[in-house]
Design an enzyme around this catalytic site. Structure first.
Site, PDB file in Angstrom:
ATOM      1  N   HIS A   1       0.829  -1.214   0.000  1.00  0.00           N
ATOM      2  CA  HIS A   1       0.000   0.000   0.000  1.00  0.00           C
ATOM      3  C   HIS A   1       0.863   1.265   0.000  1.00  0.00           C
ATOM      4  O   HIS A   1       1.129   1.864   1.033  1.00  0.00           O
ATOM      5  CB  HIS A   1      -0.875  -0.053   1.263  1.00  0.00           C
TER       6      HIS A   1
ATOM      7  N   HIS B   1       1.469   5.064  -1.951  1.00  0.00           N
ATOM      8  CA  HIS B   1       1.004   6.078  -2.911  1.00  0.00           C
ATOM      9  C   HIS B   1       2.245   6.771  -3.471  1.00  0.00           C
ATOM     10  O   HIS B   1       2.915   7.512  -2.761  1.00  0.00           O
ATOM     11  CB  HIS B   1       0.082   7.086  -2.223  1.00  0.00           C
ATOM     12  N   LEU B   2       2.526   6.498  -4.750  1.00  0.00           N
ATOM     13  CA  LEU B   2       3.743   7.067  -5.355  1.00  0.00           C
ATOM     14  C   LEU B   2       3.511   8.436  -5.987  1.00  0.00           C
ATOM     15  O   LEU B   2       4.455   9.151  -6.292  1.00  0.00           O
ATOM     16  CB  LEU B   2       4.332   6.093  -6.378  1.00  0.00           C
TER      17      LEU B   2
ATOM     18  N   ASP C   1      -8.708   2.533  -3.676  1.00  0.00           N
ATOM     19  CA  ASP C   1      -8.235   3.061  -2.388  1.00  0.00           C
ATOM     20  C   ASP C   1      -8.295   4.586  -2.328  1.00  0.00           C
ATOM     21  O   ASP C   1      -7.951   5.292  -3.273  1.00  0.00           O
ATOM     22  CB  ASP C   1      -6.806   2.618  -2.107  1.00  0.00           C
TER      23      ASP C   1
ATOM     24  N   HIS D   1     -10.999  -0.046   0.485  1.00  0.00           N
ATOM     25  CA  HIS D   1     -10.896   1.097   1.397  1.00  0.00           C
ATOM     26  C   HIS D   1     -12.274   1.154   2.040  1.00  0.00           C
ATOM     27  O   HIS D   1     -13.253   1.547   1.396  1.00  0.00           O
ATOM     28  CB  HIS D   1     -10.580   2.377   0.615  1.00  0.00           C
TER      29      HIS D   1
ATOM     30  N   HIS E   1      -5.769  -1.180   5.235  1.00  0.00           N
ATOM     31  CA  HIS E   1      -5.657  -0.407   6.492  1.00  0.00           C
ATOM     32  C   HIS E   1      -6.799  -0.563   7.502  1.00  0.00           C
ATOM     33  O   HIS E   1      -7.534   0.365   7.774  1.00  0.00           O
ATOM     34  CB  HIS E   1      -5.404   1.073   6.217  1.00  0.00           C
TER      35      HIS E   1
ATOM     36  N   ASP F   1       0.690   2.416   3.821  1.00  0.00           N
ATOM     37  CA  ASP F   1      -0.204   3.483   3.335  1.00  0.00           C
ATOM     38  C   ASP F   1       0.574   4.809   3.218  1.00  0.00           C
ATOM     39  O   ASP F   1       0.071   5.884   3.558  1.00  0.00           O
ATOM     40  CB  ASP F   1      -1.442   3.653   4.219  1.00  0.00           C
TER      41      ASP F   1
ATOM     42  N   HIS G   1       2.084  14.232   1.218  1.00  0.00           N
ATOM     43  CA  HIS G   1       1.355  15.472   0.912  1.00  0.00           C
ATOM     44  C   HIS G   1       2.295  16.646   1.134  1.00  0.00           C
ATOM     45  O   HIS G   1       3.172  16.585   2.006  1.00  0.00           O
ATOM     46  CB  HIS G   1       0.135  15.634   1.822  1.00  0.00           C
TER      47      HIS G   1
HETATM   48 ZN   LIG Z   1      -4.155   4.420   0.861  1.00  0.00          ZN
END
Ligand SMILES: [Zn+2]
Length: 425
Positions: free
Chosen positions: A62, A64-65, A154, A181, A234, A307, A311
């Site tokens: 999990h 996020h790229l 997700d 999710h 998650h 996860d 940001h």
């Molecule tokens: Zn996620």
């Protein structure tokens, strides 16, 4: 490629039930031998792992790229460097990029970028529905053929149960798992944190545990109906752990993951309107943490997943209600997991199992173990070495984390992908 001899380390390879002093020898990207220490290996480069743990490379289900579309938060290059620093040799990239990974062209772009710019293995996850909009199915066969290893919307829940059923039927026929999710959008509407004493005190709208539990239960029923492989992303509530436990008892193909932040922090981390502690699903309460850790220890929960959700400052340094959800996690996962060992809640071997072959199995990757012939994806770390979590040392482009300044243990010293050192301290 030259032979590599990793010697004098403590090898922990849970899949092969190895936990002791062994040397590992690699050549041409694979493990060619696991030896008792003290044996000579001719013509080999040596990594001395005295006092260190040698384990299969970690696998994150999990991540996020953020590329394509949000390169100011993370790129495949920076994200894979963060992964390598955290000991992850394989990461599964979530579909909520821009454009969304709902077409072969996007999947192919991610694979190509990972090959040219990435330093660890990247396995794309395709969207379940077009644009993550929950209205129309994504082209599941096309995504699988292009190289996706799982499907997920997700960040969002597929609200329509009929659409979720059909998606799971397709996933089953293409033999690809669905990652959820879980949040009921109606029940959680307007909520920004866990609903409870803390939300009442802060005057912030809350999300009840049941918003998560209801959707986990629904999707488990749909897994029963369709026979699809279902992986619950998650998990943050004790109700979620109980539902997975029941599903497993019934023999359903259901697995689950927890994140280090959900088993480390409660909703009290939000006090002071700290946006670094704003997550989806939200941080819950002490009894939830107890259930998550118990679930990891007894095998109800199969994987620790980060996860990792980068940001920018602009998206986090705003009023709590407007802030984006999520934290970066690749570089702190091992240390936060080691805290569980120190608290005598779980063993190091179990932690490694939930970071290696157990997640690999969920997405059908031949990763996460170090027997002869396995890919030489290897993580070497010092479980005792202390450090203070410091944003200046992060490889990630973002630094949104509530753990800054925390004193922890567990430092990765080497990360190898296919026998090549991609990170060393
Ligand atoms: Zn996620």
């Amino acid at each position: 490629m030259k032979r590599l001899h990793i010697k004098n380390g403590h090898l922990i390879d849970p899949k092969n039930k190895i936990n002791g002093k062994f040397d590992v020898v690699c050549e041409n990207g694979v493990v060619i031998d696991v030896l008792k220490p003290g044996q000579k290996v001719a013509d080999a480069e040596v990594i001395d792992a005295t006092g260190l743990v040698v384990s299969p490379g970690f696998v994150d289900l999990h991540t996020h790229l953020r590329e394509p579309g949000f390169e100011y938060k993370e790129t495949i290059e920076s994200g894979t460097r963060a992964a390598a620093k955290g000991g992850f040799t394989s990461i599964c990239a979530m579909a909520n990029t821009n454009p969304v990974n709902d077409a072969a062209s996007v999947t192919e772009f991610i694979i190509k970028q990972a090959k040219t710019k990435g330093i660890v293995n990247v396995f794309p996850i395709g969207a379940l529905t077009k644009g993550l909009k929950g209205k129309e199915l994504a082209p599941i066969g096309e995504l699988k053929r292009a190289g996706c290893v799982a499907l997920s919307d997700d960040g969002k829940c597929v609200e329509n149960p009929l659409l979720m059923r059909v998606a799971m039927e397709y996933a089953k026929s293409f033999d690809i798992p669905v990652i959820t999710h879980s949040v009921d959008q109606c029940l959680s509407a307007g909520g920004v944190m866990n609903e409870g004493k803390v939300s009442a005190r802060l005057g912030l709208p809350g999300i009840p545990h049941e918003a998560e539990d209801i959707m986990i239960a629904r999707d488990i029923y749909l897994a029963g109906l369709t026979g699809a492989r279902l992986h619950i992303g998650h998990v943050a509530t004790c109700g979620g752990v109980e539902a997975i436990e029941r599903a497993k008892k019934k023999g359903l193909p259901v697995t689950g993951e927890v994140t280090p932040h959900h088993f480390t922090l409660t909703d009290e981390a939000v006090i002071g309107y700290r946006t670094e502690a704003k997550m989806a699903p939200p941080l819950r309460e002490n009894h939830d943490i107890k259930a998550l850790v118990q679930g990891l220890a007894d095998g109800t929960i199969d994987a620790i997943a980060t996860d990792h959700a980068p940001h920018s400052v602009l998206e986090k340094e705003v009023e709590f209600e407007r802030a984006e959800c999520g934290i970066i996690g690749l570089e702190t996962a091992l240390s936060l997991s080691i805290k569980l060992i120190d608290n005598k809640k779980i063993t190091l071997e179990k932690i490694i199992a939930t970071l290696t072959h157990q997640p690999a199995q969920i997405v059908a990757l031949k990763k996460g173990s170090l027997e002869k012939g396995a890919d030489a994806d290897i993580t070497i770390f010092d479980p005792e070495r202390e450090y203070v979590i410091d944003e200046n040392t992060f490889c990630s482009k973002s630094s949104n984390s509530p753990f800054m300044g925390m004193k922890v243990k567990g430092v990765v010293t080497h990360t190898l992908v296919a026998g090549k050192v991609v990170y060393s301290l």
